[in-house]
Design an enzyme around this catalytic site. Sequence first.
Site, short mmCIF file in Angstrom:
data_model
loop_
_atom_site.label_atom_id
_atom_site.label_comp_id
_atom_site.label_asym_id
_atom_site.label_seq_id
_atom_site.Cartn_x
_atom_site.Cartn_y
_atom_site.Cartn_z
N ASP A 26 0.88 -1.18 0.08
CA ASP A 26 -0.03 0.00 0.06
C ASP A 26 0.87 1.52 -0.02
O ASP A 26 0.33 2.40 0.61
CB ASP A 26 -1.06 -0.04 1.26
CG ASP A 26 -1.94 -1.15 1.17
OD1 ASP A 26 -1.90 -1.94 0.31
OD2 ASP A 26 -2.83 -1.11 2.11
N LYS A 131 -6.78 -4.87 -3.19
CA LYS A 131 -7.16 -5.55 -1.88
C LYS A 131 -8.55 -4.55 -1.32
O LYS A 131 -8.25 -3.42 -1.27
CB LYS A 131 -6.30 -5.81 -1.16
CG LYS A 131 -5.38 -4.96 -0.36
CD LYS A 131 -4.25 -5.60 0.49
CE LYS A 131 -3.57 -4.30 1.05
NZ LYS A 131 -4.23 -3.43 2.18
N CYS A 164 -1.96 -2.47 7.87
CA CYS A 164 -1.79 -3.42 6.70
C CYS A 164 -0.83 -4.32 6.64
O CYS A 164 -0.84 -5.31 6.25
CB CYS A 164 -2.08 -2.43 5.52
SG CYS A 164 -3.70 -1.82 5.21
N1 TIU Z 1 -2.64 0.42 4.30
C1 TIU Z 1 -3.14 0.65 5.49
O1 TIU Z 1 -2.39 0.51 6.46
N2 TIU Z 1 -4.53 1.31 5.50
C2 TIU Z 1 -4.71 2.01 6.70
O2 TIU Z 1 -5.71 2.43 6.51
N3 TIU Z 1 -3.80 2.43 7.60
C3 TIU Z 1 -4.04 3.38 8.60
O3 TIU Z 1 -3.15 3.31 9.37
N4 TIU Z 1 -5.13 3.96 8.52
#
Ligand code: TIU
Length: 227
Positions: A26, A131, A164
């Site tokens: 991500d 995802k 994530c």
């Molecule tokens: N990719 C991921 O970690 N999504 C989130 O929403 N992370 C947060 O820390 N908000």
Amino acid sequence: MHRVELQAEPAALSVDIDKSALVIIDMQRDFLEPGGFGEALGNDVSRLQAAVGPCREVLNAARGLGMLVIHTREGHRPDMSDAPPHKVERGDPATRIGAPGPMGRILIRGEPGHDIIPELYPQANEPVIDKPGKGAFYQTDLELMLKNRGIDTLFVCGVTTEVCVNTTIREANDRGFRCIALSDCCASYFPQFHEAGLAMIKAQGGIFGSVTGSKALLASLRARQAA
Ligand code: TIU
């Protein structure tokens, strides 16, 4: 077989690079740049920039070795049919998932903010996993891809450490993959959660996996190439 000896916590590891994949979680504009989902949640997005340089070094090394590189993106279909209402309903309606932001609709596939930052942009031969959740295995074909290629070890980078990255490592651990989190290639909006997220992985003899840094990994790869 390309075996490398790697310093890691809680213990040193011997890893076959040919059975390893680099998974970059991500590293999307929505999380790292102003105007995206991360900032909409009230976070200081600049904290995540620290992981970009180390990630890029590891990505370059992995590409040089021909290691499988997989990128993930969190986000939803434009009609949001795959977005759980309870996830969408959180927070200010003006900055929710699907709302218009400076980089397009927040966390929606196909929008500029949903895409991966230019510094780590995937090459054509590198699979990108879209995802809908925090974990990269939930409702995706990641496990199938890894099994088809005989992968048993994942080097994990990305954001955020406690969300994530942690969720993906826990999912991978339950599926039998060995996970090695690269500490400086991961980041969080909350420094204390970054530290705790890494500590939870390596506690209890490596309950979810191992933790090392990009420098240790790069040194091991160089030592292998020189041998
Ligand atoms: N990719 C991921 O970690 N999504 C989130 O929403 N992370 C947060 O820390 N908000």
